[in-house]
Structures are given as structure tokens and as C-alpha cells.
Scaffold this active site. Structure first.
Site, PDB file in Angstrom:
ATOM      1  N   ILE A   9       0.830  -1.201   0.000  1.00  0.00           N
ATOM      2  CA  ILE A   9       0.000   0.000   0.000  1.00  0.00           C
ATOM      3  C   ILE A   9       0.863   1.249   0.000  1.00  0.00           C
ATOM      4  CG2 ILE A   9      -1.660   1.329   1.347  1.00  0.00           C
ATOM      5  CD1 ILE A   9      -2.932  -1.297   2.209  1.00  0.00           C
ATOM      6  N   ASP A  28      11.173   4.403   5.510  1.00  0.00           N
ATOM      7  CA  ASP A  28      11.017   2.976   5.775  1.00  0.00           C
ATOM      8  C   ASP A  28      12.335   2.478   6.355  1.00  0.00           C
ATOM      9  OD1 ASP A  28       9.897   0.345   5.800  1.00  0.00           O
ATOM     10  OD2 ASP A  28       8.699   0.873   4.046  1.00  0.00           O
ATOM     11  N   ASP A  55      13.155   4.252  11.591  1.00  0.00           N
ATOM     12  CA  ASP A  55      12.039   3.613  12.276  1.00  0.00           C
ATOM     13  C   ASP A  55      10.984   4.673  12.583  1.00  0.00           C
ATOM     14  OD1 ASP A  55      10.292   2.267  13.939  1.00  0.00           O
ATOM     15  OD2 ASP A  55      11.845   1.511  15.297  1.00  0.00           O
ATOM     16  N   SER A 134      -8.193   0.292  10.283  1.00  0.00           N
ATOM     17  CA  SER A 134      -8.554  -1.011   9.718  1.00  0.00           C
ATOM     18  C   SER A 134      -9.968  -1.337  10.148  1.00  0.00           C
ATOM     19  CB  SER A 134      -7.591  -2.097  10.219  1.00  0.00           C
ATOM     20  OG  SER A 134      -8.099  -3.391   9.950  1.00  0.00           O
ATOM     21  N   TYR A 148      -3.924  -6.558  17.360  1.00  0.00           N
ATOM     22  CA  TYR A 148      -3.935  -5.735  16.148  1.00  0.00           C
ATOM     23  C   TYR A 148      -5.177  -4.848  16.122  1.00  0.00           C
ATOM     24  CZ  TYR A 148      -4.268  -4.544  11.178  1.00  0.00           C
ATOM     25  OH  TYR A 148      -4.386  -3.874   9.984  1.00  0.00           O
ATOM     26  N   LYS A 152      -5.360  -0.700  16.050  1.00  0.00           N
ATOM     27  CA  LYS A 152      -6.044   0.060  15.013  1.00  0.00           C
ATOM     28  C   LYS A 152      -7.218   0.847  15.591  1.00  0.00           C
ATOM     29  CE  LYS A 152      -3.547  -0.856  11.382  1.00  0.00           C
ATOM     30  NZ  LYS A 152      -2.753   0.232  10.758  1.00  0.00           N
ATOM     31  N   GLY A 185       1.381  -8.770   2.639  1.00  0.00           N
ATOM     32  CA  GLY A 185       1.140  -8.846   4.073  1.00  0.00           C
ATOM     33  C   GLY A 185      -0.113  -9.616   4.410  1.00  0.00           C
TER      34      GLY A 185
END
Length: 240
Positions: A9, A28, A55, A134, A148, A152, A185
């Protein structure tokens, strides 16, 4: 400014933004992947491309990145926090080290980058921030991934709270909440097949990174100038 720029993405977002003629500054962890992406972008846009290996959860790395971007490009118009990490683990098998990794990658990165870039945008009096949430953060994870989903969900709360604080001073803050997207991913992080995941959407297919990138362009651009504190659902109807 785009974090997590070399993922599926992130790369699509970088290509979309740069394709409009904008300068982009990319963050990145792996310099070699950043250099490959910069070479790719050079062929599709007229703007400048700069990269920084670091990071997104480390305030010192992010501060250095922002300082370099300002030196290279001047103003910071937009920030897109794509950096993240998906792991599916049953809660009763979850190790706290994995919890730390997932919350750091998904929530701390957004907090750190927003914190550093907000100073610049507030001084300018304008800017647009796009965080990545998400569907798991909205209604819980279908796959076993409570940590996770919690991270999110935190991104959504962060986005709405920052919109309240920053928008009266000129900085819009929004989030995108993708459903299942066809990335490496997704394939690596879930035991479900692509067809099984796709069947959960009303469109009967996975989304593409390019479709998510188009949503980013909308939230960054003038077409969304009256939109802030919003979570844009791009999930193929998997959540209504």
C-alpha cells in the site's frame, strides 16, 4: 511525507502522490528498498523524491526525517502514516513481545509521526494528515488478532482526537480504514485463502493498493477540504 513507503500500500500511495507532480519524502527501514522505490518513482512524476531509512516509531529517526524533508522540500503539506504490522495470533497464545511489536508498529508510529509533523504544520497554519486504521479497529478482528484490532482502534481514537485539537488551527486529520487488500502482508498474515477473505466483501473480491491510494489522494487534496476527523471506509462493503 509517507511512512511504510516500500510496502504494497505504501508503494501505491507514493506512486499516486508523486504521479500528481508532488514532491515526496519517504520513510522505511530498508535503504535498498527505498532506493528501488525512488528509482521507480523517478520514471512517473515530475516532483522530487527523497528517502530516509529509519524507524517510524523512533522519535529521533522521525525528527531527522522531517528536518531533512523540510531542508529538501520546504513546506510539509501532507503526512500519510502507512507503517504497520499485521499478525494473527489467538489471544490465549499471545506473547507480550508480539503485543509490543504490533502496538508499536501500528499505533506508536502514528503517534510519533503525528507529534513531530504537527509542530511543522501548526507553524505553517495548514496541512493534512492521513492515518491508517482497519476494519478490525472498528468492529474487531475476524481472524484472531485482538492486539492488532486494539492498535487500530487506537489509531481511530487518535485521529478523531487530533482532529479536535489541530483542525481549528489549520491541520486536518483523517483516517482510512481498509478492508481486505491484495498485498503480500495479507497473504502472509492469515491462514484464510484469498478467496475466503474476498467472499466477505459485497464486491466478492479483494481491494487493490491502488484503490486505497486513490482514497489517500482524496483526503490529502482540496476535494476533502471540509472533511476532518473522518474514518473513510474502503472495504468493499465488508462492513456496513
Amino acid at each position: 511525507m509517507i511512512t511504510g513507503a516500500t510496502g504494497g500500500i505504501g508503494r501505491a500511495v507514493a506512486r499516486a502522490v508523486h504521479g500528481t507532480g508532488q514532491d515526496v519524502s519517504l520513510l522505511d527501514r530498508e535503504d535498498s528498498r527505498l532506493q528501488d522505490l525512488a528509482a521507480d518513482l523517478a520514471a512517473i512524476g515530475s516532483g522530487r523524491v527523497t528517502v530516509s531509512a529509519g524507524d517510524a516509531a523512533d522519535q529521533a529517526d522521525v525528527t531527522a526525517w522531517v528536518q531533512q524533508a523540510r531542508a529538501d522540500h520546504g513546506q510539509v503539506v501532507g503526512l500519510v502514516n502507512v507503517a504497520g504490522l499485521w499478525r494473527s495470533t489467538a489471544f490465549d497464545e499471545l506473547d507480550m513481545s508480539e503485543v509490543d511489536d504490533v502496538i508499536t508498529a501500528n499505533l506508536r508510529t502514528a503517534i510519533v509521526c503525528c507529534r513531530v509533523v504537527a509542530d511543522v504544520m501548526l507553524a505553517q497554519g495548514f496541512g493534512s494528515i492521513v492515518n491508517f486504521a482497519s476494519t478490525a479497529g472498528e468492529y474487531g478482528s475476524i481472524s484472531p488478532a485482538a492486539h492488532y484490532a486494539a492498535a487500530k482502534g487506537g489509531v481511530i481514537a487518535l485521529t478523531k482526537s487530533l482532529a479536535r485539537e489541530l483542525t481549528p488551527r489549520g491541520v486536518r486529520v483523517n483516517a482510512i480504514s481498509p478492508g481486505p487488500i491484495d498485498t503480500a502482508g495479507l497473504a502472509a498474515g492469515s491462514s484464510a485463502t484469498a478467496d475466503q477473505v474476498a467472499s466477505r466483501t459485497l464486491l466478492g473480491r479483494l481491494g487493490t493498493p491502488e484503490e486505497i491510494a486513490d482514497c489517500v489522494l482524496f483526503l490529502l487534496g482540496t476535494g476533502s477540504s471540509f472533511v476532518t476527523g473522518h474514518v473513510l471506509r474502503a472495504n468493499g462493503g465488508s462492513l456496513l
